[in-house]
Design an enzyme around this catalytic site. Structure first.
Site, short mmCIF file in Angstrom:
data_model
loop_
_atom_site.label_atom_id
_atom_site.label_comp_id
_atom_site.label_asym_id
_atom_site.label_seq_id
_atom_site.Cartn_x
_atom_site.Cartn_y
_atom_site.Cartn_z
N LYS A 56 0.93 -1.34 -0.09
CA LYS A 56 -0.24 -0.10 -0.02
C LYS A 56 0.89 1.48 -0.05
O LYS A 56 0.50 2.21 -0.86
CB LYS A 56 -1.05 0.01 1.17
CG LYS A 56 -2.10 -1.04 1.01
CD LYS A 56 -2.73 -1.41 2.48
CE LYS A 56 -3.78 -2.52 2.07
NZ LYS A 56 -4.83 -2.81 3.17
N GLN A 100 -4.93 -1.54 9.41
CA GLN A 100 -4.92 -2.84 8.72
C GLN A 100 -5.40 -3.85 9.73
O GLN A 100 -5.13 -3.75 10.96
CB GLN A 100 -3.32 -3.20 8.60
CG GLN A 100 -3.13 -4.64 7.62
CD GLN A 100 -3.62 -4.40 6.50
OE1 GLN A 100 -3.72 -3.37 5.90
NE2 GLN A 100 -4.03 -5.38 5.71
N ASP A 123 -11.22 3.02 3.52
CA ASP A 123 -11.50 1.43 3.48
C ASP A 123 -13.10 1.45 3.36
O ASP A 123 -13.58 0.37 3.01
CB ASP A 123 -11.25 0.81 4.79
CG ASP A 123 -9.92 -0.09 4.85
OD1 ASP A 123 -9.74 -0.56 3.67
OD2 ASP A 123 -9.38 -0.02 5.98
#
Ligand code: GUN
Length: 292
Positions: A56, A100, A123
């Site tokens: 990422k 995460q 997200d």
């Protein structure tokens, strides 16, 4: 059949999409004198999570975003994680915040997701964004479902009028992709572990999305000839080879279009994280950017 299915190449779509994002990031940076920014937090030392997080961060720098990865010890308290999130919410250095998952068991994922400002929730996991998705209102859409829809659109596959079957009902993939397909006027069925006769549903489908995480879930005799098959599975075999939920080889003689694993949906997920981060940055600058 002689030609075999159209292979939906997520690496190719990602390359094209990231090229566009890099150009837009450069425009953004020259307009506002700052780069779009993503803050990533990882708690603990899970190897797979560390690999994802590094990918990422690299993807961010490749398209001209700035990013920061905070790696916190596995015994970090929920309170101190929430305090970090609060600081990132309040600051203007980062447009997007990604924690995460999974988190260690002593930390509530729900509490963490709800602590992230919906405006920085790249997200798309915050209840406000989930609600917006369901109501067809602008907001952040989870990256994997968004990647699937972007791939379909790239290959001019229009779900309108299709019978679509989604296998899997996770918050991250199954439910949101079902909503997005519905938004595109597909007739959507969601199947799951308690579905009585899975093959009866999948055999009717013009489009199948397999998102369970179970190797061999979808085989050739379960699929209608010519159907579009999207494989979200990522199952690691011994020896590190990764396979999807779909019997790819078997389906080559049946499907009309199919995503490979690896190289299908996987690369699109990070590409959509970049897209969501740029959207967050534009909104933060007061632009009326259109959310997907
Ligand atoms: N872990 C695995 N996939 C994801 C994702 O898309 N977002 C976050 N935050 N964690 C993940």
């Amino acid at each position: 059949m002689t030609d075999g299915p159209l292979i939906l190449d997520g690496r190719e779509v990602s390359r094209e999409t990231r090229g566009g994002l890099a150009r837009q990031a450069a425009e953004f940076t020259s307009r506002y004198g700052r780069k779009p920014g993503l803050a990533v937090i990882i708690v603990g030392d899970d190897t797979a999570s560390q690999i994802y997080v590094r990918q990422k961060a690299k993807a961010c720098s490749d398209v001209g975003f700035h990013s920061r990865v905070d790696t916190l010890p596995v015994d970090t308290s929920q309170e101190s994680l929430l305090a970090r999130i609060a600081a990132l919410n309040a600051g203007d250095s980062f447009d997007g915040i990604l924690v995460q998952l999974p988190l260690p068991p002593h930390i509530s994922e729900e509490a963490v997701i709800e602590a992230i400002s919906p405006a920085k929730d790249v997200d798309g996991f915050h209840p406000v964004n989930v609600g917006n998705l369901l109501l067809d209102k602008p907001g952040f859409v989870p990256c994997t479902p968004l990647g699937i829809m972007t791939m379909l659109s790239f290959y001019d596959i229009d779900p309108s009028g299709m019978e679509a079957v989604v296998i899997g009902r996770s918050h991250i993939v199954g439910k949101p992709v079902a909503v997005l397909l519905l938004r595109k006027n597909a007739t959507v069925t969601i199947c799951h572990s308690r579905t009585a006769a899975l093959a009866e549903h999948t055999r009717r489908a013009d489009l199948v999305v397999a998102a369970v995480g179970k190797r061999g879930l979808l085989t050739a005799e379960m699929v209608k000839p010519g159907a579009v098959v999207v494989d979200v599975g990522m199952n690691r075999l011994e020896g590190k080879k990764v396979v999807g939920d779909v019997d790819f080889e078997g389906l080559l003689s049946v499907a009309g279009a199919i995503t490979p694993v690896p190289g299908g949906v996987g690369p699109m997920t990070i590409t959509m994280l970049l897209s969501n981060t740029l959207l967050a940055a534009r909104l933060a600058q007061g632009e009326s950017a259109q959310a997907p």
